[in-house]
Design a protein around this motif. Structure first.
Motif, PDB file in Angstrom:
ATOM      1  N   ASP A 213      39.896 -25.467  62.494  1.00  0.00           N
ATOM      2  CA  ASP A 213      40.331 -26.184  61.296  1.00  0.00           C
ATOM      3  C   ASP A 213      41.208 -25.274  60.449  1.00  0.00           C
ATOM      4  OD1 ASP A 213      38.550 -24.391  60.080  1.00  0.00           O
ATOM      5  OD2 ASP A 213      36.986 -25.891  59.790  1.00  0.00           O
ATOM      6  N   ARG A 214      41.432 -25.640  59.190  1.00  0.00           N
ATOM      7  CA  ARG A 214      42.288 -24.846  58.320  1.00  0.00           C
ATOM      8  C   ARG A 214      41.671 -23.492  57.976  1.00  0.00           C
ATOM      9  NH1 ARG A 214      46.479 -26.331  54.991  1.00  0.00           N
ATOM     10  NH2 ARG A 214      45.460 -25.012  53.434  1.00  0.00           N
ATOM     11  N   MET A 215      40.387 -23.327  58.169  1.00  0.00           N
ATOM     12  CA  MET A 215      39.752 -22.030  57.917  1.00  0.00           C
ATOM     13  C   MET A 215      39.978 -21.060  59.075  1.00  0.00           C
ATOM     14  SD  MET A 215      36.136 -22.780  56.015  1.00  0.00           S
ATOM     15  CE  MET A 215      35.848 -21.012  55.858  1.00  0.00           C
ATOM     16  N   GLY A 216      39.902 -21.570  60.298  1.00  0.00           N
ATOM     17  CA  GLY A 216      40.058 -20.677  61.437  1.00  0.00           C
ATOM     18  C   GLY A 216      40.168 -21.425  62.743  1.00  0.00           C
ATOM     19  N   TYR A 217      40.841 -20.790  63.703  1.00  0.00           N
ATOM     20  CA  TYR A 217      40.937 -21.317  65.058  1.00  0.00           C
ATOM     21  C   TYR A 217      39.917 -20.572  65.915  1.00  0.00           C
ATOM     22  CZ  TYR A 217      45.427 -23.775  64.347  1.00  0.00           C
ATOM     23  OH  TYR A 217      46.412 -24.630  63.941  1.00  0.00           O
ATOM     24  N   ARG A 218      38.964 -21.299  66.444  1.00  0.00           N
ATOM     25  CA  ARG A 218      38.015 -20.715  67.394  1.00  0.00           C
ATOM     26  C   ARG A 218      38.602 -20.828  68.797  1.00  0.00           C
ATOM     27  NH1 ARG A 218      32.901 -19.780  65.412  1.00  0.00           N
ATOM     28  NH2 ARG A 218      32.602 -20.447  63.241  1.00  0.00           N
ATOM     29  N   LEU A 219      38.526 -19.741  69.542  1.00  0.00           N
ATOM     30  CA  LEU A 219      39.139 -19.700  70.872  1.00  0.00           C
ATOM     31  C   LEU A 219      38.071 -19.710  71.947  1.00  0.00           C
ATOM     32  CD1 LEU A 219      41.885 -16.977  70.243  1.00  0.00           C
ATOM     33  CD2 LEU A 219      42.013 -19.446  69.849  1.00  0.00           C
ATOM     34  N   ASN A 220      38.359 -20.403  73.037  1.00  0.00           N
ATOM     35  CA  ASN A 220      37.484 -20.403  74.206  1.00  0.00           C
ATOM     36  C   ASN A 220      38.148 -19.607  75.326  1.00  0.00           C
ATOM     37  OD1 ASN A 220      35.555 -22.086  72.996  1.00  0.00           O
ATOM     38  ND2 ASN A 220      36.644 -23.939  73.623  1.00  0.00           N
ATOM     39  N   SER A 221      37.373 -18.722  75.935  1.00  0.00           N
ATOM     40  CA  SER A 221      37.912 -17.874  76.999  1.00  0.00           C
ATOM     41  C   SER A 221      36.746 -17.176  77.688  1.00  0.00           C
ATOM     42  CB  SER A 221      38.850 -16.817  76.404  1.00  0.00           C
ATOM     43  OG  SER A 221      38.110 -15.937  75.564  1.00  0.00           O
ATOM     44  N   LYS A 222      37.082 -16.358  78.653  1.00  0.00           N
ATOM     45  CA  LYS A 222      36.091 -15.425  79.160  1.00  0.00           C
ATOM     46  C   LYS A 222      35.688 -14.518  78.002  1.00  0.00           C
ATOM     47  CE  LYS A 222      35.778 -11.446  82.289  1.00  0.00           C
ATOM     48  NZ  LYS A 222      36.563 -10.597  83.231  1.00  0.00           N
ATOM     49  N   ALA A 223      34.396 -14.408  77.727  1.00  0.00           N
ATOM     50  CA  ALA A 223      33.927 -13.678  76.552  1.00  0.00           C
ATOM     51  C   ALA A 223      34.385 -12.223  76.580  1.00  0.00           C
ATOM     52  CB  ALA A 223      32.409 -13.748  76.460  1.00  0.00           C
ATOM     53  N   LEU A 224      34.788 -11.742  75.411  1.00  0.00           N
ATOM     54  CA  LEU A 224      35.146 -10.337  75.252  1.00  0.00           C
ATOM     55  C   LEU A 224      33.916  -9.552  74.811  1.00  0.00           C
ATOM     56  CD1 LEU A 224      38.561 -10.741  73.359  1.00  0.00           C
ATOM     57  CD2 LEU A 224      38.164 -10.568  75.827  1.00  0.00           C
ATOM     58  N   ALA A 225      33.762  -8.346  75.319  1.00  0.00           N
ATOM     59  CA  ALA A 225      32.578  -7.533  75.029  1.00  0.00           C
ATOM     60  C   ALA A 225      32.959  -6.244  74.307  1.00  0.00           C
ATOM     61  CB  ALA A 225      31.841  -7.202  76.330  1.00  0.00           C
ATOM     62  N   LEU A 226      32.085  -5.820  73.416  1.00  0.00           N
ATOM     63  CA  LEU A 226      32.269  -4.570  72.685  1.00  0.00           C
ATOM     64  C   LEU A 226      31.431  -3.479  73.335  1.00  0.00           C
ATOM     65  CD1 LEU A 226      31.930  -5.948  69.048  1.00  0.00           C
ATOM     66  CD2 LEU A 226      34.051  -5.217  70.146  1.00  0.00           C
ATOM     67  N   ARG A 227      31.987  -2.287  73.429  1.00  0.00           N
ATOM     68  CA  ARG A 227      31.197  -1.155  73.922  1.00  0.00           C
ATOM     69  C   ARG A 227      30.429  -0.508  72.773  1.00  0.00           C
ATOM     70  NH1 ARG A 227      33.785   3.290  72.297  1.00  0.00           N
ATOM     71  NH2 ARG A 227      36.046   3.213  71.945  1.00  0.00           N
ATOM     72  N   ASP A 228      30.891  -0.740  71.543  1.00  0.00           N
ATOM     73  CA  ASP A 228      30.247  -0.188  70.349  1.00  0.00           C
ATOM     74  C   ASP A 228      29.806  -1.369  69.495  1.00  0.00           C
ATOM     75  OD1 ASP A 228      29.496   0.965  67.995  1.00  0.00           O
ATOM     76  OD2 ASP A 228      31.271   2.238  67.780  1.00  0.00           O
ATOM     77  N   LYS A 229      28.494  -1.617  69.459  1.00  0.00           N
ATOM     78  CA  LYS A 229      27.973  -2.811  68.794  1.00  0.00           C
ATOM     79  C   LYS A 229      27.334  -2.514  67.442  1.00  0.00           C
ATOM     80  CE  LYS A 229      27.161  -5.393  73.084  1.00  0.00           C
ATOM     81  NZ  LYS A 229      27.808  -4.426  73.973  1.00  0.00           N
ATOM     82  N   ARG A 230      27.667  -1.395  66.862  1.00  0.00           N
ATOM     83  CA  ARG A 230      27.122  -1.083  65.534  1.00  0.00           C
ATOM     84  C   ARG A 230      27.567  -2.127  64.513  1.00  0.00           C
ATOM     85  NH1 ARG A 230      29.293   4.783  64.474  1.00  0.00           N
ATOM     86  NH2 ARG A 230      31.039   3.825  65.626  1.00  0.00           N
ATOM     87  N   GLU A 231      26.661  -2.444  63.581  1.00  0.00           N
ATOM     88  CA  GLU A 231      27.005  -3.404  62.539  1.00  0.00           C
ATOM     89  C   GLU A 231      28.034  -2.802  61.595  1.00  0.00           C
ATOM     90  OE1 GLU A 231      23.768  -5.129  60.470  1.00  0.00           O
ATOM     91  OE2 GLU A 231      22.753  -5.841  62.283  1.00  0.00           O
ATOM     92  N   LEU A 232      28.850  -3.682  61.005  1.00  0.00           N
ATOM     93  CA  LEU A 232      29.925  -3.247  60.126  1.00  0.00           C
ATOM     94  C   LEU A 232      29.703  -3.757  58.718  1.00  0.00           C
ATOM     95  CD1 LEU A 232      32.882  -4.232  62.481  1.00  0.00           C
ATOM     96  CD2 LEU A 232      32.037  -1.911  62.096  1.00  0.00           C
ATOM     97  N   LEU A 233      30.215  -3.033  57.766  1.00  0.00           N
ATOM     98  CA  LEU A 233      30.264  -3.538  56.404  1.00  0.00           C
ATOM     99  C   LEU A 233      31.363  -4.594  56.313  1.00  0.00           C
ATOM    100  CD1 LEU A 233      30.032  -0.200  54.368  1.00  0.00           C
ATOM    101  CD2 LEU A 233      28.210  -1.873  54.737  1.00  0.00           C
ATOM    102  N   SER A 234      31.174  -5.593  55.464  1.00  0.00           N
ATOM    103  CA  SER A 234      32.211  -6.591  55.271  1.00  0.00           C
ATOM    104  C   SER A 234      33.473  -5.927  54.739  1.00  0.00           C
ATOM    105  CB  SER A 234      31.749  -7.666  54.281  1.00  0.00           C
ATOM    106  OG  SER A 234      30.727  -8.453  54.851  1.00  0.00           O
TER     107      SER A 234
END
Length: 320
Positions: A213-234
């Motif tokens: 929608d006007r807020m954001g486009y959600r994409l469908n694909s083969k999922a992307l993975a992170l090697r570093d999953k530490r939480e982030l500050l906003s």
């Protein structure tokens, strides 16, 4: 008065170039999804680039003009008609009193058109902008999409001698809506992607989800993975920021995006490609191409130089 809404279309809203300077208070910029199309439409009419217009999505509205006016229609072709006769886009069009402007619907390429009016539309300024932000019920006409019976005034009356124009804009400034290549720059967390996912970001095809929608486009694909999953500050985000939530399916933030986000940022869409992105529809597929910040700045500078040349040319036409 100005215009009366006979039929509102699927999603028609009053938009300008956005509500700037209030993001630190949590107020989104909003404004036109395709800012280039709105700017060009206003330039064609000799307006300020930020004057308020109507953004049409998929299908346009039907409008009755209570007084004569000049308009310009830009963006994708929604097959506009004046009193039942097809009219051209990308040029000034004279609409007589009691004229009825109507539209068809989007077909192959693009989904948003912009109806610009000489002098802009007269809706209340909210925090310096007339843009509609529907989630916050702010701006535009009662903070919502147009509905049957809405009446909107013009800010300026048509002057004598402004009813006949025999020129149109060269559309070379506007992107090819058949393209599905979106140029992006690396984000602050791109290097957190696993090696294969980093390669996939630029090699695989992404489909725009129906949940977009006007807020954001959600994409469908083969999922992307992170090697570093530490939480982030906003952190602060902007139009074109590409976030990666836990499910591995990227989200591209659009015009009504929030002001901060805590998901990893794996890229930013180059400003020159935001108009193309704004015209894409759910179900369509895109591919990303990486460019540098310097390349993106150069492309934007070239575009702004072309826009300035256009403005000078239009100014001469209105002065002659």
């Amino acid at each position: 008065m100005g215009i009366s809404v006979i039929k509102p279309g699927l999603l028609s809203t009053v938009q300008d170039l956005g509500r700037w300077g209030f993001q630190r208070y949590g107020v989104p910029v909003s404004g036109a999804m395709d800012r280039l199309a709105l700017r060009l439409g206003n330039i064609i009419l000799g307006n300020d680039e930020a004057d308020a217009a109507i953004e049409c999505t998929w299908t346009g509205p039907s409008l009755r003009f209570d007084r004569e006016q000049l308009i310009a229609i830009t963006g994708t072709n929604l097959f506009p008609k004046l009193n039942g006769e097809e009219i051209a886009m990308w040029k000034p069009i004279y609409v007589p009193k009691d004229g009825v402007l109507s539209f068809g619907k989007a077909e192959d390429n693009g989904c948003r058109a912009y109806i610009c009016f000489y002098g802009g539309l007269d809706v209340p300024l909210v925090l310096g902008s007339r843009a509609t932000y529907m989630n916050g019920k702010m701006g535009g006409v009662n903070g919502q999409a147009l509905v049957k019976g809405n009446q909107i005034s013009f800010l300026k009356s048509l002057q004598s001698g402004q009813s006949v124009f025999n020129w149109s804009m060269d559309c070379s400034l506007y992107p090819n809506l058949a393209s599905r290549r979106i140029r992006i720059m690396a984000g602050p967390h791109t290097d957190r992607l696993e090696g294969e996912s980093l390669s996939d970001l630029f090699s695989q095809t992404f489909e725009i989800s129906n949940a977009s929608d006007r807020m954001g486009y959600r994409l469908n694909s083969k999922a992307l993975a992170l090697r570093d999953k530490r939480e982030l500050l906003s952190s602060g985000v902007t139009y074109g920021t590409i976030q990666l939530p836990a499910d591995g399916q990227p989200i591209i933030l659009m015009a009504d995006h929030g002001t901060t986000g805590g998901y990893p940022i794996i890229g930013h869409v180059a400003s020159v490609d935001l108009p193309l992105l704004a015209q894409l529809k759910p179900g369509e597929q895109i591919r990303f191409e990486e460019i540098s910040m310097q390349q993106a700045q150069h492309l934007l500078l070239e575009q702004e130089q072309e826009i300035n040349r256009l403005k000078q040319g239009v100014k001469l036409k209105y002065e002659s």
